[in-house]
Design a protein around this motif. Structure first.
Motif, mmCIF file in Angstrom:
data_model
loop_
_atom_site.group_PDB
_atom_site.id
_atom_site.type_symbol
_atom_site.label_atom_id
_atom_site.label_comp_id
_atom_site.label_asym_id
_atom_site.label_seq_id
_atom_site.Cartn_x
_atom_site.Cartn_y
_atom_site.Cartn_z
ATOM 1 N N TRP A 1 0.789 -1.322 0.092
ATOM 2 C CA TRP A 1 0.033 -0.016 0.041
ATOM 3 C C TRP A 1 0.969 1.186 -0.069
ATOM 4 O O TRP A 1 1.816 1.579 0.805
ATOM 5 N N LYS A 2 0.821 2.186 -0.926
ATOM 6 C CA LYS A 2 1.465 3.258 -1.288
ATOM 7 C C LYS A 2 3.034 3.062 -1.159
ATOM 8 O O LYS A 2 3.638 3.919 -0.436
ATOM 9 N N ASN A 3 3.105 1.968 -1.523
ATOM 10 C CA ASN A 3 4.679 1.434 -1.562
ATOM 11 C C ASN A 3 5.287 1.579 -0.317
ATOM 12 O O ASN A 3 6.587 2.040 -0.033
ATOM 13 N N GLY A 4 4.490 1.336 0.827
ATOM 14 C CA GLY A 4 5.142 1.189 2.302
ATOM 15 C C GLY A 4 5.139 2.472 2.680
ATOM 16 O O GLY A 4 5.764 2.751 3.690
ATOM 17 N N LYS A 5 4.578 3.742 2.132
ATOM 18 C CA LYS A 5 4.848 5.197 2.614
ATOM 19 C C LYS A 5 3.446 5.509 3.266
ATOM 20 O O LYS A 5 3.257 6.635 3.487
ATOM 21 N N GLY A 6 2.536 4.397 3.193
ATOM 22 C CA GLY A 6 1.224 4.920 3.810
ATOM 23 C C GLY A 6 0.970 5.079 5.424
ATOM 24 O O GLY A 6 2.068 4.757 5.999
ATOM 25 N N ASP A 7 0.128 5.707 5.801
ATOM 26 C CA ASP A 7 -0.353 5.730 7.298
ATOM 27 C C ASP A 7 -1.627 6.085 7.670
ATOM 28 O O ASP A 7 -1.918 7.184 7.412
ATOM 29 N N VAL A 8 -2.397 4.961 7.910
ATOM 30 C CA VAL A 8 -3.782 5.108 7.995
ATOM 31 C C VAL A 8 -4.119 6.058 9.111
ATOM 32 O O VAL A 8 -4.986 6.840 9.122
ATOM 33 N N VAL A 9 -3.255 5.957 10.114
ATOM 34 C CA VAL A 9 -3.628 6.781 11.482
ATOM 35 C C VAL A 9 -3.648 8.203 11.163
ATOM 36 O O VAL A 9 -4.441 9.200 11.339
ATOM 37 N N LYS A 10 -2.705 8.410 10.427
ATOM 38 C CA LYS A 10 -2.277 9.864 9.962
ATOM 39 C C LYS A 10 -3.622 10.393 9.014
ATOM 40 O O LYS A 10 -4.103 11.340 9.276
ATOM 41 N N GLU A 11 -3.928 9.531 8.131
ATOM 42 C CA GLU A 11 -4.980 9.868 7.349
ATOM 43 C C GLU A 11 -6.447 10.341 8.073
ATOM 44 O O GLU A 11 -7.120 10.996 7.462
ATOM 45 N N VAL A 12 -6.641 9.335 9.252
ATOM 46 C CA VAL A 12 -8.002 9.396 9.907
ATOM 47 C C VAL A 12 -7.624 10.513 10.662
ATOM 48 O O VAL A 12 -8.651 11.351 10.801
ATOM 49 N N SER A 13 -6.584 10.663 11.313
ATOM 50 C CA SER A 13 -6.303 11.923 12.178
ATOM 51 C C SER A 13 -6.679 13.464 11.334
ATOM 52 O O SER A 13 -7.273 14.330 11.795
ATOM 53 N N GLU A 14 -6.040 13.437 10.210
ATOM 54 C CA GLU A 14 -6.119 14.683 9.255
ATOM 55 C C GLU A 14 -7.606 14.720 8.703
ATOM 56 O O GLU A 14 -8.173 15.997 8.998
ATOM 57 N N ALA A 15 -8.442 13.891 8.683
ATOM 58 C CA ALA A 15 -9.712 13.881 8.331
ATOM 59 C C ALA A 15 -10.332 14.355 9.492
ATOM 60 O O ALA A 15 -11.131 15.398 9.271
#
Ligand code: FUL
Length: 528
Positions: A148-162
């Protein structure tokens, strides 16, 4: 609200009823008051039954507990490796190269939650399988080693920013039970690992409003169960995120005891604590509670007078009702047609928010990284029903009569923080509402001003059934009939009943632990 304005508010609320009391009572109240320390109080051997009940009535939520209670509806997003393996509990041996939610859009999750009236969400940053949705530096078992995103993703970050973008609260679920970590089983090493992960979550993502721990504790590779160092975790959370409520295996919020969305009919937020905890309180700073009341939280009776009288201390420890919108906590494609209907969700709303607890509704995204169409549609329809139902309070504009009450207009002003209160030491009252014409209603709403404590123990709603005066020989025709009755109110109580048509109703508060402080009264008709 800052600390100072809180102190001023409390004082006002104490002074008004004091004006009606004899000096001896005032002295006793002042003595008791000195011992109630916000959201907990100790009970001394010389305390009489009346002293204990008085104390119970004056324990109040901490500011973070109050904020949390006012959210009413929060959400869980269960998402992780289980979403890809179609399991509920992973064993930690999963091949994480399966994790690739190509369309993941946390803004979609948070938008759907917000549009459903949800005020805070909690992401399963790590479930029991140990897979981390953020690139933790303390393990390889995380999103950083997935396609996912070549290992560069962060689900926690995306949720917190949303959450930040949509202006709703953000929380994390971090499972103490970790079926992947090789350290699990070695208490010292595992606790250090857990603290490091907690620190990452509490320092990299801005404000965290809730930390959710469950108590599951299995055996590690060495055949041993680690002893979780909850006390150290609480201290760390208080230090790094002082506004966050710590839920379930935590000092601020307790599990209601079911996962069906059904709370207790009698739900007290003030609970007894035992002698061991009293010692902890005494040893602590006295400023903050960082311990968890022990005992079986699934019992029917947690906070009755009988239980309080046997206690060594009392604590504000409110209930959270968690339930999933689907049969499972994680998304399973075969459950796409088993999403709870708007009707089911409404029933859950009444049996959770309407029973003095906060609803934590789980909405699991699928493996593409999106919340499904059915889930979204049902949530939308549910919210519409709630909005339409509570749009018009049939009691608005009523003429209120009460012989021993002060500040009756507060009952209908739509504000949680203003309240009606009885005069003197009265713990019972009768409040009559002459409605603005004949109204049809099938739902009662009551709210206590919990900033002053939870007090009401028994109430009855009645309506005047009008009959021909000549027929019954009465001057002012009518007899009072019971519509519905209940025990506790707390932050919010909602009671449904077969529709009634009436021009006058009255609320009889039959028993209360101290002067009842009712902030809202409402009569509604459930929207079709
Ligand atoms: C439980 C877990 O075991 C379930 O998988 C789920 O996360 C639920 C909310 O808490 O204890």
């Amino acid at each position: 609200m800052n600390r100072r304005s809180k102190i001023i508010n409390v004082n006002k609320k104490i002074i008004i009823p004091l004006l009606f009391l004899p000096m001896a009572d005032i002295a006793q109240i002042q003595r008791n008051k000195e011992q109630v320390n916000g959201n907990y109080v100790t009970i001394g051997s010389s305390d009489s039954e009346a002293d204990i009940i008085w104390k119970a009535a004056h324990v109040v939520p901490s500011p973070r507990q109050l904020r949390w209670q006012e959210l009413e509806v929060t959400a869980f997003f269960h998402f992780g490796i289980n979403t890809f393996t179609n399991h509920e509990w992973g064993d930690g041996k999963e091949d994480i190269s399966q994790f690739n939610p190509e369309k993941l859009d946390a803004r979609q999750w948070v938008r759907i939650a917000k549009e459903a009236g949800i005020k805070q969400v909690i992401i399963t940053a790590k479930h029991h399988d140990g897979f981390c949705l953020w690139p933790s530096q303390y393990t390889e078992h995380s999103v950083k080693n997935t396609p996912w995103k070549n290992g560069k993703g962060d689900v926690v970050k995306e949720v917190s920013e949303a959450c930040w973008e949509y202006g709703i609260g953000f929380g994390v679920y971090l499972s103490p039970w970790d079926r992947h970590s090789s350290l699990y089983g070695d208490s010292e090493k595992y606790n250090a690992y857990f603290e490091n992960q907690l620190t990452e979550l509490l320092t990299h993502y801005g404000r965290v409003d809730e930390v959710w721990f469950d108590g599951a504790n299995g055996e590690g590779p060495n055949g041993k169960k680690p002893v979780y160092d909850f006390d150290a975790w609480y201290v760390l959370i208080r230090k790094l995120q002082p506004g966050a409520t710590i839920a379930i295996m935590g000092p601020d919020v307790r599990w209601v005891g079911t996962e069906s969305g059904v709370g207790r009919l009698t739900e007290w937020s003030v609970l007894p604590v035992d002698a061991k905890l009293q010692e902890k309180i005494a040893a602590g700073s006295q400023k903050d509670v960082t311990f968890v009341p022990q005992g079986d939280m699934m019992k029917d009776d947690l906070g009755s007078r009988a239980r309080l009288l046997a206690a060594k201390g009392l604590i504000w420890y409110p209930a959270e009702t968690d339930v999933s919108i689907r049969p499972g906590w994680f998304h399973h494609p075969e459950e796409d047609d088993k999403v709870k209907t708007p009707d089911d969700l409404l029933t859950i709303y009444f049996s959770s928010v309407g029973r003095n607890s906060v609803l934590l509704l789980n909405i699991p995204p699928d493996k593409s990284g999106l919340i499904g169409k059915n889930d979204e549609a049902h949530l939308k329809a549910w919210k519409k029903r709630i909005d339409e139902t509570f749009a018009v309070n049939m009691a608005k504009g009523a003429v209120i009569r009460c012989s021993n009450g002060l500040n009756t207009p507060a009952l209908l002003d739509g504000k949680d923080y203003t309240h009606f209160i009885t005069r003197g030491k009265d713990t019972a009252t009768l409040i009559e509402f002459g409605l603005n014409g004949k109204k049809t209603f099938d739902l009662l709403l009551l709210q206590e001003d919990i900033r002053t404590g939870q007090r009401i123990e028994r109430f009855v709603l009645e309506y005047r059934e009008e009959v021909e005066p000549a027929k019954h020989g009465e001057k002012e025709g009518g007899t009072w009939k019971t519509i519905v009755e209940g025990t506790t109110v707390g932050y919010k109580r909602l009671l449904q009943f077969p529709a009634v048509v009436a021009g006058s109703v009255r609320l009889r508060i039959e028993s209360s632990r101290s002067n009842p402080t009712l902030s809202e009264f409402g009569l509604y008709k459930l929207a079709e």
